[in-house]
Scaffold this motif. Sequence first.
Motif, PDB file in Angstrom:
ATOM      1  N   VAL A   1       0.834  -1.204   0.000  1.00  0.00           N
ATOM      2  CA  VAL A   1       0.000   0.000   0.000  1.00  0.00           C
ATOM      3  C   VAL A   1       0.870   1.256   0.000  1.00  0.00           C
ATOM      4  N   TRP A   2       1.992   1.203   0.702  1.00  0.00           N
ATOM      5  CA  TRP A   2       2.873   2.360   0.798  1.00  0.00           C
ATOM      6  C   TRP A   2       3.787   2.499  -0.416  1.00  0.00           C
ATOM      7  N   GLY A   3       3.732   1.581  -1.339  1.00  0.00           N
ATOM      8  CA  GLY A   3       4.545   1.677  -2.540  1.00  0.00           C
ATOM      9  C   GLY A   3       6.017   1.446  -2.302  1.00  0.00           C
ATOM     10  N   LEU A   4       6.355   0.622  -1.303  1.00  0.00           N
ATOM     11  CA  LEU A   4       7.752   0.315  -1.015  1.00  0.00           C
ATOM     12  C   LEU A   4       8.283  -0.698  -2.030  1.00  0.00           C
ATOM     13  N   PRO A   5       9.596  -0.855  -2.131  1.00  0.00           N
ATOM     14  CA  PRO A   5      10.161  -1.742  -3.154  1.00  0.00           C
ATOM     15  C   PRO A   5       9.591  -3.156  -3.090  1.00  0.00           C
ATOM     16  N   GLN A   6       9.366  -3.745  -4.250  1.00  0.00           N
ATOM     17  CA  GLN A   6       8.757  -5.073  -4.311  1.00  0.00           C
ATOM     18  C   GLN A   6       9.572  -6.152  -3.596  1.00  0.00           C
ATOM     19  N   PRO A   7      10.913  -6.162  -3.715  1.00  0.00           N
ATOM     20  CA  PRO A   7      11.672  -7.159  -2.955  1.00  0.00           C
ATOM     21  C   PRO A   7      11.466  -7.038  -1.447  1.00  0.00           C
ATOM     22  N   LEU A   8      11.311  -5.800  -0.966  1.00  0.00           N
ATOM     23  CA  LEU A   8      11.030  -5.589   0.457  1.00  0.00           C
ATOM     24  C   LEU A   8       9.685  -6.196   0.821  1.00  0.00           C
ATOM     25  N   MET A   9       8.668  -5.910   0.018  1.00  0.00           N
ATOM     26  CA  MET A   9       7.330  -6.459   0.260  1.00  0.00           C
ATOM     27  C   MET A   9       7.385  -7.983   0.336  1.00  0.00           C
ATOM     28  N   ALA A  10       8.084  -8.620  -0.613  1.00  0.00           N
ATOM     29  CA  ALA A  10       8.153 -10.073  -0.635  1.00  0.00           C
ATOM     30  C   ALA A  10       8.932 -10.614   0.563  1.00  0.00           C
ATOM     31  N   ALA A  11      10.014  -9.943   0.939  1.00  0.00           N
ATOM     32  CA  ALA A  11      10.819 -10.409   2.070  1.00  0.00           C
ATOM     33  C   ALA A  11      10.052 -10.307   3.380  1.00  0.00           C
ATOM     34  N   VAL A  12       9.274  -9.235   3.548  1.00  0.00           N
ATOM     35  CA  VAL A  12       8.443  -9.121   4.754  1.00  0.00           C
ATOM     36  C   VAL A  12       7.435 -10.265   4.795  1.00  0.00           C
ATOM     37  N   ARG A  13       6.818 -10.562   3.659  1.00  0.00           N
ATOM     38  CA  ARG A  13       5.855 -11.660   3.592  1.00  0.00           C
ATOM     39  C   ARG A  13       6.488 -12.994   3.944  1.00  0.00           C
ATOM     40  N   LEU A  14       7.744 -13.199   3.569  1.00  0.00           N
ATOM     41  CA  LEU A  14       8.375 -14.523   3.666  1.00  0.00           C
ATOM     42  C   LEU A  14       9.421 -14.624   4.782  1.00  0.00           C
ATOM     43  N   HIS A  15       9.461 -13.654   5.697  1.00  0.00           N
ATOM     44  CA  HIS A  15      10.592 -13.627   6.622  1.00  0.00           C
ATOM     45  C   HIS A  15      10.592 -14.742   7.658  1.00  0.00           C
ATOM     46  N   HIS A  16       9.520 -15.505   7.755  1.00  0.00           N
ATOM     47  CA  HIS A  16       9.526 -16.706   8.605  1.00  0.00           C
ATOM     48  C   HIS A  16       9.553 -17.992   7.779  1.00  0.00           C
ATOM     49  N   ASP A  17       9.694 -17.863   6.467  1.00  0.00           N
ATOM     50  CA  ASP A  17       9.629 -19.014   5.568  1.00  0.00           C
ATOM     51  C   ASP A  17      11.009 -19.274   4.963  1.00  0.00           C
ATOM     52  N   PHE A  18      11.748 -20.189   5.567  1.00  0.00           N
ATOM     53  CA  PHE A  18      13.130 -20.399   5.146  1.00  0.00           C
ATOM     54  C   PHE A  18      13.268 -21.400   4.007  1.00  0.00           C
ATOM     55  N   THR A  19      12.146 -21.817   3.441  1.00  0.00           N
ATOM     56  CA  THR A  19      12.216 -22.563   2.185  1.00  0.00           C
ATOM     57  C   THR A  19      12.696 -21.645   1.059  1.00  0.00           C
ATOM     58  N   VAL A  20      12.677 -20.316   1.304  1.00  0.00           N
ATOM     59  CA  VAL A  20      13.158 -19.381   0.281  1.00  0.00           C
ATOM     60  C   VAL A  20      14.628 -19.621  -0.047  1.00  0.00           C
ATOM     61  N   LEU A  21      15.365 -20.220   0.895  1.00  0.00           N
ATOM     62  CA  LEU A  21      16.786 -20.441   0.673  1.00  0.00           C
ATOM     63  C   LEU A  21      17.042 -21.452  -0.439  1.00  0.00           C
ATOM     64  N   SER A  22      16.070 -22.286  -0.721  1.00  0.00           N
ATOM     65  CA  SER A  22      16.234 -23.305  -1.765  1.00  0.00           C
ATOM     66  C   SER A  22      15.236 -23.130  -2.902  1.00  0.00           C
ATOM     67  N   ASP A  23      14.595 -21.969  -2.956  1.00  0.00           N
ATOM     68  CA  ASP A  23      13.596 -21.708  -3.987  1.00  0.00           C
ATOM     69  C   ASP A  23      14.264 -21.052  -5.191  1.00  0.00           C
ATOM     70  N   SER A  24      14.464 -21.815  -6.239  1.00  0.00           N
ATOM     71  CA  SER A  24      15.167 -21.300  -7.418  1.00  0.00           C
ATOM     72  C   SER A  24      14.318 -20.313  -8.209  1.00  0.00           C
ATOM     73  N   GLN A  25      13.015 -20.253  -7.957  1.00  0.00           N
ATOM     74  CA  GLN A  25      12.127 -19.350  -8.685  1.00  0.00           C
ATOM     75  C   GLN A  25      12.101 -17.948  -8.073  1.00  0.00           C
ATOM     76  N   LEU A  26      12.538 -17.834  -6.820  1.00  0.00           N
ATOM     77  CA  LEU A  26      12.461 -16.552  -6.114  1.00  0.00           C
ATOM     78  C   LEU A  26      13.670 -15.684  -6.453  1.00  0.00           C
ATOM     79  N   GLU A  27      13.431 -14.412  -6.649  1.00  0.00           N
ATOM     80  CA  GLU A  27      14.509 -13.484  -6.903  1.00  0.00           C
ATOM     81  C   GLU A  27      15.513 -13.547  -5.753  1.00  0.00           C
ATOM     82  N   PRO A  28      16.820 -13.686  -6.037  1.00  0.00           N
ATOM     83  CA  PRO A  28      17.815 -13.942  -4.990  1.00  0.00           C
ATOM     84  C   PRO A  28      17.895 -12.867  -3.923  1.00  0.00           C
TER      85      PRO A  28
END
Length: 287
Positions: free
Chosen positions: A200-227
């Motif tokens: 809603v605040w128009g913050l950077p998209q990587p920030l938005m995604a990282a806030v959403r996923l900050h308890h989800d450590f499967t991101v470390l092995s997710d090849s589809q996610l922006e590094p």
Amino acid sequence: MQIATVQTEIAQSRERGPLREIKIPPCPELLTRLRAAMALQEPDLSEVQAIASADVAMSATLLRVANSPVHLGDGAPCVSVGQAMTRLGLDATAELMTGFLVRNSIPVNSPHLQRFWERSSRRAMAMRLLVPKIPGLDPDIAPLFGLFCHVGMPVLLQSVRGYGATLVEAGARIDRPYVATENANHKTDHAVVGALVARVWGLPQPLMAAVRLHHDFTVLSDSQLEPGVAILVAAGLVADQMMRRAEGLKPDADWTQQGERVLDWLQISLTDVEEWTDQLAGIEEAY
């Protein structure tokens, strides 16, 4: 998962899911102006100074930090916003202003979230400290992530009946993750709501995604996610552990379960974290 997937999830939850009733405070006009001024190839120093001078309390904050013993040294005290900006540097000035504006836009007056913004500011400092130490960590987004990581909590506390009790329950339970208790009680959690605030605040998209996923450590092995998103999530856990060590607290559940994996993934050691914790304590003296 990709950033676009996170965006779609948040949009759908907002339209017809559990986020419909969540009240998101508007982004402060001064923060929008500040981000626009800092986003220019050559940041607009006059605009940043004008924004800082537009709020007496924000100006006082900059002067207080600039005149702290760590920054003052043997120099004369700063008496103007311009002098404070020169002493602190543009990046540090912008980070202080951002923190001030966010804190005043989302006030926290609850015993359930004592020292919330103080700890959020400390996390932002820790993330800034980690920028030169972790390759790929974005210097513009990392401190913002530290500040916004848990912003969904005060928003939920203001919008959802019974969320205060959920905070107590989630902190006490050891049989399931924090966000699992939030979802069981409210069909959403602070990570999702925090991502909505960022969107809603128009913050950077990587920030938005990282806030959403900050308890989800499967991101470390997710090849589809922006590094850059995975790096933010991993560095955020390190920053939290640095804070807890500095405060003499035991590791939280995320660090206990994922700390070793995150260290290996980032190719850093526990000794590094200990050294950086000492460095963080030195930086905090200035604030």
